[in-house]
Design a protein around this motif. Structure first.
Motif, PDB file in Angstrom:
ATOM      1  N   SER A  17       0.858  -1.191   0.000  1.00 42.31           N
ATOM      2  CA  SER A  17       0.000   0.000   0.000  1.00 42.31           C
ATOM      3  C   SER A  17       0.890   1.235   0.000  1.00 42.31           C
ATOM      4  O   SER A  17       2.047   1.197   0.435  1.00 42.31           O
ATOM      5  CB  SER A  17      -0.930   0.005   1.223  1.00 42.31           C
ATOM      6  OG  SER A  17      -0.180   0.077   2.418  1.00 42.31           O
ATOM      7  N   VAL A  51       0.966   0.899  -8.710  1.00 42.27           N
ATOM      8  CA  VAL A  51       0.197   0.872  -7.465  1.00 42.27           C
ATOM      9  C   VAL A  51      -0.111   2.306  -7.070  1.00 42.27           C
ATOM     10  O   VAL A  51       0.762   3.168  -7.111  1.00 42.27           O
ATOM     11  CB  VAL A  51       0.987   0.164  -6.339  1.00 42.27           C
ATOM     12  CG1 VAL A  51       0.184   0.118  -5.049  1.00 42.27           C
ATOM     13  CG2 VAL A  51       1.399  -1.235  -6.760  1.00 42.27           C
ATOM     14  N   LEU A  73      -1.683  -3.146  -3.980  1.00 40.81           N
ATOM     15  CA  LEU A  73      -1.286  -4.357  -4.684  1.00 40.81           C
ATOM     16  C   LEU A  73      -1.555  -5.581  -3.819  1.00 40.81           C
ATOM     17  O   LEU A  73      -1.186  -5.616  -2.650  1.00 40.81           O
ATOM     18  CB  LEU A  73       0.211  -4.303  -5.012  1.00 40.81           C
ATOM     19  CG  LEU A  73       0.840  -5.592  -5.547  1.00 40.81           C
ATOM     20  CD1 LEU A  73       0.274  -5.952  -6.906  1.00 40.81           C
ATOM     21  CD2 LEU A  73       2.341  -5.452  -5.603  1.00 40.81           C
TER      22      LEU A  73
END
Length: 110
Positions: A44, A71, A77
């Motif tokens: 993240s 991302v 992800l």
């Protein structure tokens, strides 16, 4: 035989656009996954980044790039693998432009 568990990751890693940052270890050789049959990776971020996954099957070719994934803060992800046969795994992140704060969790099981 008991199940083996491998975990790795980073919390609040600073990622810039200048150099890729390793997310699983401080080593550019990645982590050993020879006894890991399946794994899960979650990443993240608060800014746009690119996450690259590298694998090594042996000593001759070294780490080879397998995929690069965009991302964003809106789309963390989640990558999972079953039937893993690689010897080593490396995951890096590089920011698209603005400095990003990145979290990564990796869990592997035999």
């Amino acid at each position: 035989m008991s199940e083996q568990v491998l975990s790795a990751g980073v919390a609040a890693a600073t990622v810039t656009s200048g150099t890729a940052v390793d997310l699983l270890s401080s080593s550019t050789s990645g982590i050993p996954v020879a006894n890991v049959g399946r794994w899960s990776l979650m990443v993240s971020t608060d800014q746009d980044i690119s996450v690259s996954i590298y694998k090594a099957a042996g000593i001759n070719c070294g780490l080879v790039p397998v995929k690069t994934i965009a991302v964003t803060s809106a789309t963390p992800l989640v990558e999972e693998m079953a039937g893993e046969a690689s010897q080593r795994l490396r995951v890096t992140a590089i920011a698209s432009s603005t400095t990003a704060t990145v979290n990564a969790d990796f869990a592997g099981r035999s």
